[in-house]
Scaffold this motif. Structure first.
Motif, PDB file in Angstrom:
ATOM      1  N   ALA A  21      -4.788 -33.024   4.122  1.00 30.05           N
ATOM      2  CA  ALA A  21      -6.127 -32.448   3.910  1.00 30.05           C
ATOM      3  C   ALA A  21      -6.040 -31.150   3.114  1.00 30.05           C
ATOM      4  O   ALA A  21      -6.890 -30.868   2.261  1.00 30.05           O
ATOM      5  CB  ALA A  21      -6.807 -32.208   5.257  1.00 30.05           C
ATOM      6  N   LEU A  22      -5.008 -30.352   3.381  1.00 33.20           N
ATOM      7  CA  LEU A  22      -4.856 -29.088   2.642  1.00 33.20           C
ATOM      8  C   LEU A  22      -4.597 -29.378   1.160  1.00 33.20           C
ATOM      9  O   LEU A  22      -5.196 -28.756   0.282  1.00 33.20           O
ATOM     10  CB  LEU A  22      -3.699 -28.263   3.226  1.00 33.20           C
ATOM     11  N   ARG A  23      -3.705 -30.348   0.909  1.00 36.79           N
ATOM     12  CA  ARG A  23      -3.390 -30.685  -0.493  1.00 36.79           C
ATOM     13  C   ARG A  23      -4.654 -31.179  -1.190  1.00 36.79           C
ATOM     14  O   ARG A  23      -4.965 -30.779  -2.304  1.00 36.79           O
ATOM     15  CB  ARG A  23      -2.290 -31.748  -0.559  1.00 36.79           C
ATOM     16  N   LYS A  24      -5.407 -32.037  -0.476  1.00 37.87           N
ATOM     17  CA  LYS A  24      -6.629 -32.596  -1.053  1.00 37.87           C
ATOM     18  C   LYS A  24      -7.649 -31.500  -1.360  1.00 37.87           C
ATOM     19  O   LYS A  24      -8.360 -31.553  -2.363  1.00 37.87           O
ATOM     20  CB  LYS A  24      -7.235 -33.582  -0.046  1.00 37.87           C
ATOM     21  N   ALA A  25      -7.655 -30.485  -0.499  1.00 33.78           N
ATOM     22  CA  ALA A  25      -8.624 -29.392  -0.690  1.00 33.78           C
ATOM     23  C   ALA A  25      -8.177 -28.412  -1.774  1.00 33.78           C
ATOM     24  O   ALA A  25      -8.898 -27.474  -2.104  1.00 33.78           O
ATOM     25  CB  ALA A  25      -8.816 -28.653   0.636  1.00 33.78           C
ATOM     26  N   GLY A  26      -6.954 -28.609  -2.289  1.00 28.09           N
ATOM     27  CA  GLY A  26      -6.506 -27.752  -3.399  1.00 28.09           C
ATOM     28  C   GLY A  26      -5.568 -26.632  -2.979  1.00 28.09           C
ATOM     29  O   GLY A  26      -5.271 -25.747  -3.799  1.00 28.09           O
ATOM     30  N   VAL A  27      -5.073 -26.659  -1.739  1.00 25.53           N
ATOM     31  CA  VAL A  27      -4.082 -25.653  -1.339  1.00 25.53           C
ATOM     32  C   VAL A  27      -2.745 -26.007  -1.992  1.00 25.53           C
ATOM     33  O   VAL A  27      -2.338 -27.172  -1.994  1.00 25.53           O
ATOM     34  CB  VAL A  27      -3.936 -25.617   0.207  1.00 25.53           C
ATOM     35  N   THR A  28      -2.069 -25.026  -2.545  1.00 27.78           N
ATOM     36  CA  THR A  28      -0.748 -25.258  -3.138  1.00 27.78           C
ATOM     37  C   THR A  28       0.291 -25.112  -2.033  1.00 27.78           C
ATOM     38  O   THR A  28       0.434 -24.034  -1.448  1.00 27.78           O
ATOM     39  CB  THR A  28      -0.477 -24.208  -4.242  1.00 27.78           C
ATOM     40  N   ILE A  29       0.981 -26.225  -1.737  1.00 29.10           N
ATOM     41  CA  ILE A  29       2.021 -26.175  -0.697  1.00 29.10           C
ATOM     42  C   ILE A  29       3.369 -26.307  -1.386  1.00 29.10           C
ATOM     43  O   ILE A  29       3.647 -27.331  -2.019  1.00 29.10           O
ATOM     44  CB  ILE A  29       1.825 -27.307   0.342  1.00 29.10           C
ATOM     45  N   LEU A  89       3.993 -21.155   1.442  1.00 28.17           N
ATOM     46  CA  LEU A  89       5.433 -21.205   1.131  1.00 28.17           C
ATOM     47  C   LEU A  89       6.198 -21.626   2.371  1.00 28.17           C
ATOM     48  O   LEU A  89       6.060 -21.003   3.439  1.00 28.17           O
ATOM     49  CB  LEU A  89       5.913 -19.811   0.688  1.00 28.17           C
ATOM     50  N   GLU A  90       6.980 -22.680   2.260  1.00 32.30           N
ATOM     51  CA  GLU A  90       7.704 -23.214   3.421  1.00 32.30           C
ATOM     52  C   GLU A  90       9.166 -23.438   3.030  1.00 32.30           C
ATOM     53  O   GLU A  90       9.449 -24.031   1.994  1.00 32.30           O
ATOM     54  CB  GLU A  90       7.042 -24.527   3.877  1.00 32.30           C
ATOM     55  N   LYS A  91      10.064 -22.976   3.901  1.00 33.86           N
ATOM     56  CA  LYS A  91      11.493 -23.060   3.528  1.00 33.86           C
ATOM     57  C   LYS A  91      12.067 -24.471   3.646  1.00 33.86           C
ATOM     58  O   LYS A  91      13.045 -24.805   2.999  1.00 33.86           O
ATOM     59  CB  LYS A  91      12.327 -22.074   4.342  1.00 33.86           C
ATOM     60  N   SER A  92      11.451 -25.330   4.476  1.00 33.88           N
ATOM     61  CA  SER A  92      12.017 -26.668   4.696  1.00 33.88           C
ATOM     62  C   SER A  92      11.261 -27.705   3.854  1.00 33.88           C
ATOM     63  O   SER A  92      10.426 -27.360   3.023  1.00 33.88           O
ATOM     64  CB  SER A  92      11.904 -27.034   6.175  1.00 33.88           C
ATOM     65  N   ASP A  93      11.521 -29.010   4.162  1.00 40.98           N
ATOM     66  CA  ASP A  93      10.771 -30.063   3.467  1.00 40.98           C
ATOM     67  C   ASP A  93       9.454 -30.373   4.187  1.00 40.98           C
ATOM     68  O   ASP A  93       8.740 -31.295   3.817  1.00 40.98           O
ATOM     69  CB  ASP A  93      11.616 -31.333   3.326  1.00 40.98           C
ATOM     70  N   LEU A  94       9.158 -29.665   5.234  1.00 36.02           N
ATOM     71  CA  LEU A  94       7.907 -29.779   6.002  1.00 36.02           C
ATOM     72  C   LEU A  94       7.792 -31.106   6.763  1.00 36.02           C
ATOM     73  O   LEU A  94       6.706 -31.528   7.138  1.00 36.02           O
ATOM     74  CB  LEU A  94       6.695 -29.572   5.072  1.00 36.02           C
ATOM     75  N   GLN A  95       8.923 -31.740   7.009  1.00 40.82           N
ATOM     76  CA  GLN A  95       8.909 -32.986   7.792  1.00 40.82           C
ATOM     77  C   GLN A  95       9.114 -32.695   9.275  1.00 40.82           C
ATOM     78  O   GLN A  95       8.950 -33.573  10.112  1.00 40.82           O
ATOM     79  CB  GLN A  95      10.013 -33.936   7.308  1.00 40.82           C
ATOM     80  N   ASP A  96       9.536 -31.486   9.617  1.00 40.38           N
ATOM     81  CA  ASP A  96       9.792 -31.173  11.022  1.00 40.38           C
ATOM     82  C   ASP A  96       9.795 -29.655  11.208  1.00 40.38           C
ATOM     83  O   ASP A  96      10.179 -28.914  10.310  1.00 40.38           O
ATOM     84  CB  ASP A  96      11.168 -31.727  11.453  1.00 40.38           C
ATOM     85  N   ASN A  97       9.303 -29.224  12.330  1.00 43.20           N
ATOM     86  CA  ASN A  97       9.493 -27.854  12.826  1.00 43.20           C
ATOM     87  C   ASN A  97       9.014 -27.887  14.277  1.00 43.20           C
ATOM     88  O   ASN A  97       8.732 -28.971  14.812  1.00 43.20           O
ATOM     89  CB  ASN A  97       8.756 -26.802  11.964  1.00 43.20           C
ATOM     90  N   CYS A  98       8.894 -26.733  14.892  1.00 40.51           N
ATOM     91  CA  CYS A  98       8.561 -26.732  16.330  1.00 40.51           C
ATOM     92  C   CYS A  98       7.216 -27.413  16.597  1.00 40.51           C
ATOM     93  O   CYS A  98       6.952 -27.904  17.692  1.00 40.51           O
ATOM     94  CB  CYS A  98       8.544 -25.298  16.838  1.00 40.51           C
ATOM     95  N   SER A  99       6.363 -27.486  15.559  1.00 35.72           N
ATOM     96  CA  SER A  99       5.015 -28.001  15.762  1.00 35.72           C
ATOM     97  C   SER A  99       4.953 -29.535  15.771  1.00 35.72           C
ATOM     98  O   SER A  99       3.884 -30.101  15.992  1.00 35.72           O
ATOM     99  CB  SER A  99       4.090 -27.431  14.683  1.00 35.72           C
ATOM    100  N   TYR A 100       6.059 -30.226  15.535  1.00 38.31           N
ATOM    101  CA  TYR A 100       6.052 -31.694  15.495  1.00 38.31           C
ATOM    102  C   TYR A 100       6.411 -32.353  16.831  1.00 38.31           C
ATOM    103  O   TYR A 100       5.698 -33.203  17.324  1.00 38.31           O
ATOM    104  CB  TYR A 100       7.032 -32.201  14.432  1.00 38.31           C
ATOM    105  N   GLY A 101       7.596 -32.018  17.380  1.00 38.33           N
ATOM    106  CA  GLY A 101       8.127 -32.781  18.518  1.00 38.33           C
ATOM    107  C   GLY A 101       7.713 -32.238  19.868  1.00 38.33           C
ATOM    108  O   GLY A 101       8.284 -32.603  20.888  1.00 38.33           O
TER     109      GLY A 101
END
Ligand SMILES: Cc1cc2nc3c(=O)[nH]c(=O)nc-3n(C[C@H](O)[C@H](O)[C@H](O)COP(=O)(O)OP(=O)(O)OC[C@H]3O[C@@H](n4cnc5c(N)ncnc54)[C@H](O)[C@@H]3O)c2cc1C
Length: 413
Positions: free
Chosen positions: A206-214, A29-41
């Motif tokens: 890879a998570l989506r491909k493996a069947g994780v629901t994001i 469960l992610e509150k944003s659109d998952l295009q950015d957070n501290c882990s990107y820039g």
């Protein structure tokens, strides 16, 4: 078995990855659109060299001196905010030699373990995140910093890490294309770097491909608990029930944990970066400019510049004087490397989740039997993501972890 992971930063994605690999059904469960957070820039450095936690001797005095200069590299915004005051009091208590001596072997093991997991991840189908194992160079200009950095390199070697002092000529041989104005550098050959944006996107695919629901745009707004157990987590879109709940959430971890009645001391440490897509000059090896506390990483043909640590509540202000301080530092070390001040719209910022003792939280939350916390990784969350995710899956499975983790207990406060 079903796990719900809250938060899609590097720690959430890696937790989902290793849980899925162990056969769990996973919902993220992610509150944003998952295009950015501290882990990107961030600067993309994989850092066994960072065995000294942020809370270390000298930092408090330095912070007090810099408190009145909002362009300084480490800045605690003067405030009577009770969360900040309580965090600062704990931080001060931990800024000791004994905290460093205690923490160093734990951080080394976690970082070395994580680097080896990154090496494995590189070989998985669908992953190519420009990981390079060239180490990082810690540059210094003054005799005082040289003495401190050489002492630190000796400590690194005593911990089994590959670190070497290089004089200016030896550094020049590694970076022949740039002019240097330095005394020397320490080369942490144990370190590596990668391109975080690629890594994050490839993990999501890879998570989506493996069947994780994001599920994006799905902020967790309520957590229900019965005694020791979390029973459900609630978003505006739905209600989720699982065998284990993994709470990441980065700098939002305290407010998330509070929904379950749990207190996690943590402050955001805001930092800035900007990236040149077609730089005229490239470094070969990532650089940390020690006195200026600025970092530069060549990544996948680009050059990323970043730094500053502003301990303050989350805010969307872009302080261009802090960005300018990063720009101004570069030619002091590399006179030929002129970097133009980026436009405000091209400046990225993120919030490092800083615990008061400088150690991450990885473990079951206080008084619970099904809620695992994974956060508080401060300036090395990218580096520690895979190890954190693997440890989360070990904890969920009841497996013994591959490395000692008692220093990271989530119930230590
Ligand atoms: C300038 C800079 C340079 C850095 N350089 C490096 C480096 O070189 N190497 C390194 O190792 N580290 C580096 N870091 C630190 C690193 O980026 C962080 O430690 C790391 O990204 C933290 O990851 P995380 O998954 O814990 O949090 P985040 O990446 O912040 O992810 C947390 C996620 O949780 C989500 N969330 C929060 N609340 C909720 C909710 N209620 N419901 C659902 N979702 C929620 C957020 O939207 C977010 O997507 C740097 C940081 C900065 C700022």
């Amino acid at each position: 078995m079903h796990a719900v992971v809250i938060g899609g930063g590097i720690n959430g994605l890696c937790s989902a990855w290793y849980l899925k690999n162990q056969g769990w059904e996973v919902t993220l469960l992610e509150k944003s659109d998952l295009q950015d957070n501290c882990s990107y820039g961030n600067l993309g450095m994989i850092v066994p060299s960072h065995f000294v936690p942020l809370a270390s001797p000298g930092i408090v005095w330095q912070g007090i001196k810099w408190m009145f200069d909002s362009s300084s590299p480490f800045y605690i915004k003067p405030s009577l905010n009770p969360t900040l005051l309580s965090w600062a009091w704990k931080f001060n208590q931990h800024a000791t030699k004994s905290n460093v001596d205690y923490s160093a072997p734990f951080l080394r093991d976690l970082n070395v373990y994580s680097k080896s997991l990154y090496e494995d991840l590189c070989n998985e189908p669908g992953f190519d995140f420009a990981m390079e194992k060239k180490g990082i160079l810690m540059y210094f200009k003054t005799p005082k910093t040289a003495e401190e950095e050489i002492h630190l390199a000796e400590k690194a070697r005593s911990l089994g890490l590959d670190a070497a002092y290089l004089d200016k000529a030896a550094v020049q041989a590694l970076e022949p294309q740039v002019e240097l104005d330095i005394l020397g550098a320490v080369h942490y050959r144990c370190d590596a770097h990668l391109y975080p944006g690629k890594l994050m996107q490839q993990l999501i695919s890879a998570l989506r491909k493996a069947g994780v629901t994001i599920l994006t745009q799905s902020p967790v707004t309520r957590i229900e608990r019965k005694g020791k157990s979390i029973t459900t987590v609630v978003t505006p879109q739905g209600v989720y029930t699982a065998d284990r709940y993994v709470m990441t959430g980065g700098s939002w971890l305290p407010e998330l944990a509070a929904q379950a009645g749990i207190r996690i001391p943590l402050m955001p440490g805001k930092g800035y970066s900007f990236t040149l897509d077609n730089p005229l000059q490239q470094l070969n090896i990532p650089a940390i400019l020690c006195e200026a506390r600025v970092a530069i990483t060549p990544m996948d043909g680009k050059m990323r510049y970043g730094g500053t640590m502003e301990i303050a509540p989350i805010n969307d202000l872009v302080r261009m004087n802090r960005v300018q301080a990063i720009v101004d530092a570069v030619p002091r070390y590399f006179p030929g490397l002129q970097v133009e001040t980026p436009q405000k719209k091209d400046v990225w910022y993120g919030f490092r989740p800083c615990s008061p003792d400088g150690l991450p939280y990885i473990g079951y939350a206080k008084g619970t039997d099904n809620l695992i916390i994974a956060g508080g990784h401060s300036m090395m969350g990218l580096s520690l993501g895979p190890a954190t995710g693997k440890l989360v899956s070990d904890l969920a499975m009841g497996h013994s972890p591959a490395i000692p983790i008692e220093a990271f207990r989530a119930d230590r406060y």
